[in-house]
Scaffold this motif. Structure first.
Motif, mmCIF file in Angstrom:
data_model
loop_
_atom_site.group_PDB
_atom_site.id
_atom_site.type_symbol
_atom_site.label_atom_id
_atom_site.label_comp_id
_atom_site.label_asym_id
_atom_site.label_seq_id
_atom_site.Cartn_x
_atom_site.Cartn_y
_atom_site.Cartn_z
ATOM 1 N N GLU A 93 4.974 107.724 -22.258
ATOM 2 C CA GLU A 93 6.275 108.669 -20.952
ATOM 3 C C GLU A 93 7.838 108.137 -21.628
ATOM 4 N N ASP A 94 7.862 107.853 -21.442
ATOM 5 C CA ASP A 94 9.698 107.264 -21.704
ATOM 6 C C ASP A 94 9.849 105.663 -22.189
ATOM 7 N N LYS A 95 9.110 104.619 -22.490
ATOM 8 C CA LYS A 95 8.596 104.242 -23.380
ATOM 9 C C LYS A 95 8.355 103.641 -24.840
ATOM 10 N N PHE A 96 9.989 102.976 -25.258
ATOM 11 C CA PHE A 96 9.438 102.306 -26.880
ATOM 12 C C PHE A 96 8.967 101.212 -26.637
ATOM 13 N N ILE A 97 7.003 101.007 -27.473
ATOM 14 C CA ILE A 97 6.770 99.453 -27.468
ATOM 15 C C ILE A 97 6.528 99.739 -28.195
ATOM 16 N N LYS A 98 7.424 98.085 -29.228
ATOM 17 C CA LYS A 98 7.129 97.232 -30.158
ATOM 18 C C LYS A 98 5.888 97.026 -30.106
ATOM 19 N N SER A 99 4.556 96.713 -31.707
ATOM 20 C CA SER A 99 4.148 95.988 -31.125
ATOM 21 C C SER A 99 3.834 94.949 -31.532
ATOM 22 N N ASN A 100 2.577 94.638 -31.398
ATOM 23 C CA ASN A 100 2.461 92.806 -32.267
ATOM 24 C C ASN A 100 1.677 93.226 -32.875
ATOM 25 N N ILE A 101 2.591 92.967 -34.467
ATOM 26 C CA ILE A 101 1.280 93.515 -35.634
ATOM 27 C C ILE A 101 1.435 91.751 -36.024
ATOM 28 N N LEU A 102 0.158 92.213 -37.451
ATOM 29 C CA LEU A 102 0.193 91.511 -38.362
ATOM 30 C C LEU A 102 1.524 91.138 -38.670
ATOM 31 N N PRO A 103 1.717 89.483 -39.012
ATOM 32 C CA PRO A 103 3.312 88.373 -39.804
ATOM 33 C C PRO A 103 3.841 89.513 -40.790
ATOM 34 N N ASP A 104 2.611 89.731 -41.700
ATOM 35 C CA ASP A 104 3.264 90.327 -42.756
ATOM 36 C C ASP A 104 3.609 91.607 -42.881
ATOM 37 N N ARG A 105 3.727 92.411 -41.805
ATOM 38 C CA ARG A 105 4.433 93.329 -42.014
ATOM 39 C C ARG A 105 5.295 93.497 -40.643
ATOM 40 N N GLU A 106 6.219 92.313 -39.953
ATOM 41 C CA GLU A 106 7.119 92.838 -39.612
ATOM 42 C C GLU A 106 8.050 93.363 -39.847
ATOM 43 N N LYS A 107 8.821 93.342 -41.053
ATOM 44 C CA LYS A 107 9.965 94.409 -41.919
ATOM 45 C C LYS A 107 9.931 95.709 -41.244
ATOM 46 N N GLU A 108 8.485 96.741 -41.099
ATOM 47 C CA GLU A 108 8.367 97.836 -41.374
ATOM 48 C C GLU A 108 9.368 98.272 -39.931
ATOM 49 N N ILE A 109 8.751 97.315 -39.111
ATOM 50 C CA ILE A 109 9.870 97.896 -37.242
ATOM 51 C C ILE A 109 11.377 97.911 -38.077
ATOM 52 N N LYS A 110 11.641 95.985 -38.743
ATOM 53 C CA LYS A 110 13.337 96.390 -39.267
ATOM 54 C C LYS A 110 13.601 98.133 -39.597
ATOM 55 N N ALA A 111 12.719 98.444 -40.736
ATOM 56 C CA ALA A 111 13.099 99.791 -41.055
ATOM 57 C C ALA A 111 12.932 101.186 -40.662
#
Length: 305
Positions: A93-111
């Motif tokens: 819908e109109d919601k942007f939901i950040k995943s809880n992903i493998l800790p090693d990949r946290e940097k990806e959301i910052k990009a």
């Protein structure tokens, strides 16, 4: 401001985040790989080269441009895998939901902060605790429904290829009280990529109008497969075998109900799609597929009509 809108997998696409293979980093060590297919290619010395993957992703960008889709790309993080944009967040819908992903990949959301900055902050969500796990590859909006892949095996905590737990299913359910949420228990294997449905989109995907691609053996519980058989009707399902699942045939990407991007080697699938009067935009994506992800995995839709 970005006016997010995702109701399903197949409506006309207007804006999307496409991952990037630039500065992908060296071939990972076996102990650092997250899935059995990558491990297979690391051992065989056939792990994909960055230059090949960049060309493959540019071919997708070109198709998206042809259909006048607004394409966002992540900022480049040096020596870091940023191909699979679908894993790090999702829109329903109109919601942007950040995943809880493998800790090693946290940097990806910052990009992709430059994209998130264009979204109303009240529409951006993050799971409140670390034990709530989900990734975008497991979650599909389907109009009144949300389909979610999970894994109910007792070894979930030790199973690195299990990415979405029941707490993740409950969290997504809590955000959409008016939707019918259906969870699917998927088969997982760290040993054999042909037995591993890494995400729901590795064994199932809606396509066209009321049709879907499916791999029956991807589901641990036969009743989950039966649900989809009843939901779509047998004649509307395209069944893929273990080898086709291994090459990621269910992981194509819809630009519209009548336009998809697919891998050029998927001859049987692409012929079937064309029989359904769907335009198939073929791209080379076999190198990226070696990391157990394909076209849906590397795209995160933001707006569909």
């Amino acid at each position: 401001m970005l006016k997010l809108n995702i109701q399903n997998e197949t409506s006309r696409l207007r804006a999307v985040v496409l991952g990037t293979a630039t500065s992908n980093g060296p071939v990972p060590k076996i102990e650092d790989a997250y899935d059995p297919k990558s491990i297979e290619h690391i051992k065989a010395g056939t792990y994909p080269k960055e230059s090949d993957m960049v060309l493959e992703m540019e071919a997708v960008a070109k198709v998206l441009k042809k259909y006048e889709v607004k394409v966002y790309r992540p900022e480049i993080i040096e020596d870091y895998n940023q191909i699979f944009a679908r894993d790090i967040a999702l829109v329903i819908e109109d919601k942007f939901i950040k995943s809880n992903i493998l800790p090693d990949r946290e940097k990806e959301i910052k990009a992709i902060e430059h994209v998130i900055a264009e979204i109303d902050p009240n529409k951006v969500f993050k799971a409140p605790s670390e034990d709530i796990h989900f990734e975008g590859g497991d979650i599909m909006a389907h109009n009144d429904y949300i389909f979610i892949g999970t894994y109910l095996g007792e070894d979930y905590p030790d199973c690195i290829v299990a990415r979405t737990n029941m707490k993740g299913v409950e969290y997504i359910t809590s955000l959409f009280p008016d939707k019918k949420v259906k969870a699917f228990d998927l088969n997982k294997s760290m040993q054999d990529p042909k037995d591993n449905a890494l995400h729901l989109d590795c064994c199932f995907q809606p396509v066209g109008h009321n049709k879907a691609i499916i791999h029956k053996e991807g589901f641990r519980d036969p009743l989950d497969y039966e649900f989809l058989l009843d939901f779509y009707g047998k004649d509307n399902l395209f069944h893929i075998d273990k080898t086709e699942m291994y090459y990621m045939n269910s992981n194509i990407f819809s630009i519209a109900e009548d336009v998809v991007i697919s891998e050029k080697n998927f001859t049987r699938l692409n012929a079937w799609l064309r029989k359904q009067n769907i335009t198939v935009e073929e791209v080379p994506y076999a190198e990226i597929a070696k990391q157990e992800g394909l076209l849906r995995c590397s795209t995160m839709p933001l707006i569909r009509d």
